[in-house]
Design a protein around this motif. Structure first.
Motif, PDB file in Angstrom:
ATOM      1  N   VAL A 236       1.058  -1.409  -0.076  1.00  0.00           N
ATOM      2  CA  VAL A 236      -0.042  -0.439   0.064  1.00  0.00           C
ATOM      3  C   VAL A 236       1.091   1.131  -0.052  1.00  0.00           C
ATOM      4  O   VAL A 236       1.709   1.650   1.199  1.00  0.00           O
ATOM      5  CB  VAL A 236      -0.778  -0.024   1.137  1.00  0.00           C
ATOM      6  CG1 VAL A 236      -1.741   1.625   0.850  1.00  0.00           C
ATOM      7  CG2 VAL A 236      -1.538  -0.932   1.384  1.00  0.00           C
ATOM      8  N   GLU A 237       0.599   1.995  -0.714  1.00  0.00           N
ATOM      9  CA  GLU A 237       1.826   3.181  -1.311  1.00  0.00           C
ATOM     10  C   GLU A 237       1.263   4.136  -1.223  1.00  0.00           C
ATOM     11  O   GLU A 237       1.749   5.210  -0.327  1.00  0.00           O
ATOM     12  CB  GLU A 237       2.349   3.101  -2.802  1.00  0.00           C
ATOM     13  CG  GLU A 237       3.860   2.248  -2.864  1.00  0.00           C
ATOM     14  CD  GLU A 237       4.934   2.920  -3.951  1.00  0.00           C
ATOM     15  OE1 GLU A 237       4.100   3.187  -4.435  1.00  0.00           O
ATOM     16  OE2 GLU A 237       5.638   2.039  -4.269  1.00  0.00           O
ATOM     17  N   PHE A 383      11.979   4.308   2.335  1.00  0.00           N
ATOM     18  CA  PHE A 383      11.560   5.421   3.057  1.00  0.00           C
ATOM     19  C   PHE A 383       9.920   4.759   3.584  1.00  0.00           C
ATOM     20  O   PHE A 383       9.359   5.776   4.631  1.00  0.00           O
ATOM     21  CB  PHE A 383      11.089   7.184   2.374  1.00  0.00           C
ATOM     22  CG  PHE A 383      12.348   8.026   1.897  1.00  0.00           C
ATOM     23  CD1 PHE A 383      13.810   7.328   2.681  1.00  0.00           C
ATOM     24  CD2 PHE A 383      12.516   8.328   1.200  1.00  0.00           C
ATOM     25  CE1 PHE A 383      14.963   8.156   2.622  1.00  0.00           C
ATOM     26  CE2 PHE A 383      14.151   9.263   0.621  1.00  0.00           C
ATOM     27  CZ  PHE A 383      15.003   8.742   1.574  1.00  0.00           C
ATOM     28  N   ALA A 384       9.202   4.165   2.768  1.00  0.00           N
ATOM     29  CA  ALA A 384       7.893   3.612   3.321  1.00  0.00           C
ATOM     30  C   ALA A 384       8.284   2.830   3.903  1.00  0.00           C
ATOM     31  O   ALA A 384       7.030   2.956   5.492  1.00  0.00           O
ATOM     32  CB  ALA A 384       7.734   2.817   1.691  1.00  0.00           C
ATOM     33  N   ASN A 385       9.327   2.649   5.077  1.00  0.00           N
ATOM     34  CA  ASN A 385       9.291   1.759   5.464  1.00  0.00           C
ATOM     35  C   ASN A 385       9.289   2.528   6.791  1.00  0.00           C
ATOM     36  O   ASN A 385      10.633   1.975   7.980  1.00  0.00           O
ATOM     37  CB  ASN A 385      10.080   0.187   5.281  1.00  0.00           C
ATOM     38  CG  ASN A 385       9.684  -1.686   4.740  1.00  0.00           C
ATOM     39  OD1 ASN A 385       8.118  -1.531   5.000  1.00  0.00           O
ATOM     40  ND2 ASN A 385       9.796  -1.258   3.960  1.00  0.00           N
ATOM     41  N   LEU A 409       9.654  10.659  -3.838  1.00  0.00           N
ATOM     42  CA  LEU A 409       9.499   9.964  -3.368  1.00  0.00           C
ATOM     43  C   LEU A 409       9.071  10.368  -2.165  1.00  0.00           C
ATOM     44  O   LEU A 409       8.636  11.670  -1.827  1.00  0.00           O
ATOM     45  CB  LEU A 409      10.939  10.103  -3.097  1.00  0.00           C
ATOM     46  CG  LEU A 409      12.458   9.614  -3.307  1.00  0.00           C
ATOM     47  CD1 LEU A 409      13.580   9.427  -3.355  1.00  0.00           C
ATOM     48  CD2 LEU A 409      11.667   7.633  -4.166  1.00  0.00           C
ATOM     49  N   PRO A 410       8.676   9.132  -1.221  1.00  0.00           N
ATOM     50  CA  PRO A 410       8.052   9.794   0.017  1.00  0.00           C
ATOM     51  C   PRO A 410       8.638  11.360   0.893  1.00  0.00           C
ATOM     52  O   PRO A 410       9.662  10.719   0.791  1.00  0.00           O
ATOM     53  CB  PRO A 410       7.536   8.872   0.842  1.00  0.00           C
ATOM     54  CG  PRO A 410       8.202   7.910   0.269  1.00  0.00           C
ATOM     55  CD  PRO A 410       8.995   8.041  -1.141  1.00  0.00           C
ATOM     56  N   PRO A 439      11.587   8.579   8.100  1.00  0.00           N
ATOM     57  CA  PRO A 439      12.803   8.208   7.316  1.00  0.00           C
ATOM     58  C   PRO A 439      13.960   9.509   6.890  1.00  0.00           C
ATOM     59  O   PRO A 439      13.457  10.893   6.497  1.00  0.00           O
ATOM     60  CB  PRO A 439      12.365   7.923   5.984  1.00  0.00           C
ATOM     61  CG  PRO A 439      10.445   8.659   6.678  1.00  0.00           C
ATOM     62  CD  PRO A 439      10.139   8.599   7.761  1.00  0.00           C
ATOM     63  N   ALA A 440      15.199   9.045   6.580  1.00  0.00           N
ATOM     64  CA  ALA A 440      16.452   9.670   6.344  1.00  0.00           C
ATOM     65  C   ALA A 440      16.874   9.363   4.920  1.00  0.00           C
ATOM     66  O   ALA A 440      17.059   8.556   5.297  1.00  0.00           O
ATOM     67  CB  ALA A 440      16.444  10.510   7.447  1.00  0.00           C
TER      68      ALA A 440
END
Length: 540
Positions: A236-237, A383-385, A409-410, A439-440
């Protein structure tokens, strides 16, 4: 035992009569289906469209979560490699879901070995030229699939269906156990692909077909197959619609059509919770921390990237031009120039402009390269994680390249450290990266930030460029993989096969095998230079 032809049921050990027309209504609802051999998708569809009777499905219909009956000894014949315990459990789970539901989604986090698990599954349920497997992947991953099949399952035959020399008739595809192709090729060759009865269809980086309205998604949904497996670390994005799209490919009809799905499930946490009872047992999702006890402290992943015709032509043109211009020092100059080209085509050829200006003026159509695309795919999933990433590159312009594509990107924290970063600010940047709640990504030049910094907040390291000096890579990776790190660290090395980068990778692997205390001799250095120059023209 009662059947749909009876006008009675057993309830609480008491025989109770039901309306006399119930059997005929039930038979009409089934519309020729055998009630004793309904698939899960068929049963759910009946519960949605039932007219006249309310169809109640027992809870065990949805119980695909149990693992007690799974095989415990999973070692497919022909697998050249050893599975970690969680991977063996994953193969057993997938085999069970394939038998019971036909398809499923493999959603393990990046770095946990989705590819080897799929290869092991294919060895258990072997495809053949008469009933082959189709692996559909982004262009950048085609070479990786070919190399992994040769490494882990050399008994399989495989062919690459791509480009001007691809198959024109179905018999040409039926020459190998496994066919590897791209999403766009499937959309272009829709009739040809549909003419084959596939045993397996594997969708790598399946988020590429999360939008049900795209041509590539529509091309895939009608391909005849026994089993389909979407692979993605981010099922799920953007919305629950993504999940519907992937699950409807894996188990067609399970969630109804799209309009009824969107009417039934709100696109929020509550909707996701309601869905979990249906799809939870058909999605295999493990995060690194879930299986950390099975993992080594460091996971090295060498990711070959398909170059494509244009890059290969540019590579040979640059090589020949440099050797002609610098006949004496040509080998060394060519290696440096070719390494720049492998980073991005803007680096070696910018007409005298400063790199920042050259990248700023680069047309959008010329911005993406195979390596940059592969990097974005890794960052997207990281990043999604919620992961933190260190990205090392020899060229400071990589920061500007990433800035231009970061909108894809997120949201995440971004910063960079290179030779122009004041010494006093470097630790401040590391602290901000560490403390950021989300995320980074830090983009680092290994010569400026490859030693002395402790950045254990990162659990993913990406070497965007490779290094002629293997010690430089080792020092850079040690920024995250060091004392104080509590999670396994995944280290990716991105490289173009049959280029100077492959020689650099071989030097790195050789150095690790020998140990850091053993130094390369001068003759080995010269041999590597000659090999690097010969790469790409059929030499070795």
């Amino acid at each position: 035992m009662p059947s749909i032809n009876h006008d009675w049921v057993e309830a609480d050990q008491v025989i109770r009569r039901i309306p006399p027309d119930a059997p005929s209504i039930a038979e009409s609802m089934l519309d020729g289906l055998d009630c004793n051999s309904l698939t899960l998708a068929q049963a759910l569809e009946l519960s949605r469209v039932a007219d006249g009777l309310r169809l109640h499905l027992r809870p065990e219909v949805f119980d695909l979560t149990g693992t007690a009956d799974l095989e415990t000894d999973v070692s497919p014949r022909g697998l050249q490699g050893k599975l970690f315990e969680y991977q063996a459990n994953g193969v057993a789970w997938m085999a069970d879901r394939a038998r019971r539901a036909g398809g499923f989604i493999l959603a393990d986090e990046m770095g946990l070995g989705k590819t080897i698990q799929i290869i092991a599954l294919l060895l258990k349920f072997r495809p053949s030229p008469a009933n082959p497997a189709l692996i559909i992947a982004p262009t950048t991953l085609l070479t990786n699939w070919q190399q992994e099949l040769l490494r882990f399952a050399p008994s399989f035959t495989h062919l690459l269906h791509r480009g001007s020399n691809r198959a024109g008739i179905s018999n040409d595809l039926a020459r190998a156990d496994i066919v590897i192709t791209t999403y766009d090729t499937v959309a272009s060759d829709r009739a040809l692909i549909e003419s084959v009865n596939w045993r397996w269809i594997i969708l790598d980086e399946a988020q590429a077909v999360r939008n049900p309205e795209t041509a590539r998604r529509k091309a895939i949904e009608n391909i005849p197959r026994e089993h389909m497996v979407p692979m993605t670390g981010t099922p799920v994005e953007t919305s629950l619609r993504d999940l519907w799209s992937l699950m409807d490919l894996a188990v067609p009809g399970l969630l109804g059509n799209l309009s009824s799905f969107e009417a039934s499930y709100t696109d929020d946490v509550a909707g996701a919770g309601a869905l979990s009872s249906i799809v939870g047992g058909l999605i295999l999702r493990r995060r690194v921390e879930d299986v950390a006890k099975d993992l080594p402290e460091r996971i090295d992943i060498d990711l070959p990237i398909d170059t494509g015709v244009q890059f290969s032509d540019d590579y040979m043109t640059l090589r020949n031009r440099v050797l002609e211009k610098y006949p004496q020092a040509g080998h060394l100059v060519a290696v440096n120039q070719l390494a720049m080209l492998c980073a991005h085509h803007v680096f070696p050829d910018r007409d005298g402009m400063e790199i920042d200006e050259a990248i700023r003026l680069l047309p959008h159509s010329e911005l993406m390269s195979p390596k940059l695309e592969a990097t974005l795919e890794l960052l997207q999933e990281a990043f999604a994680n919620g992961r933190k990433v260190l990205l090392f590159s020899n060229f400071n312009g990589t920061v500007q390249l990433l800035e231009r594509v970061a909108g894809l990107l997120p949201d995440a924290y971004w910063n960079a450290i290179n030779g122009s970063t004041p010494q006093a600010e470097r630790q401040e940047i590391v602290d901000a990266f560490t403390e950021f709640a989300g995320p980074a990504c830090l983009v680092l030049n290994p010569k400026a930030a490859g030693a002395g910094l402790n950045i254990t907040a990162a659990t993913i390291v990406i070497h965007y460029t490779l290094y002629w000096n293997p010690a430089l890579e080792a020092q850079a990776s040690a920024r995250a993989h060091r004392r104080g790190q509590t999670q396994p660290v995944r280290i990716y090395r991105l490289f173009y096969p049959d280029t100077v980068e492959e020689v650099m990778l071989e030097r790195s692997l050789r150095r690790r095998e020998m140990g850091d205390a053993v130094m390369e001799d001068a003759e080995a250095e010269k041999a590597d230079l000659r090999k690097a120059i010969d790469m790409g023209r059929g030499g070795s």
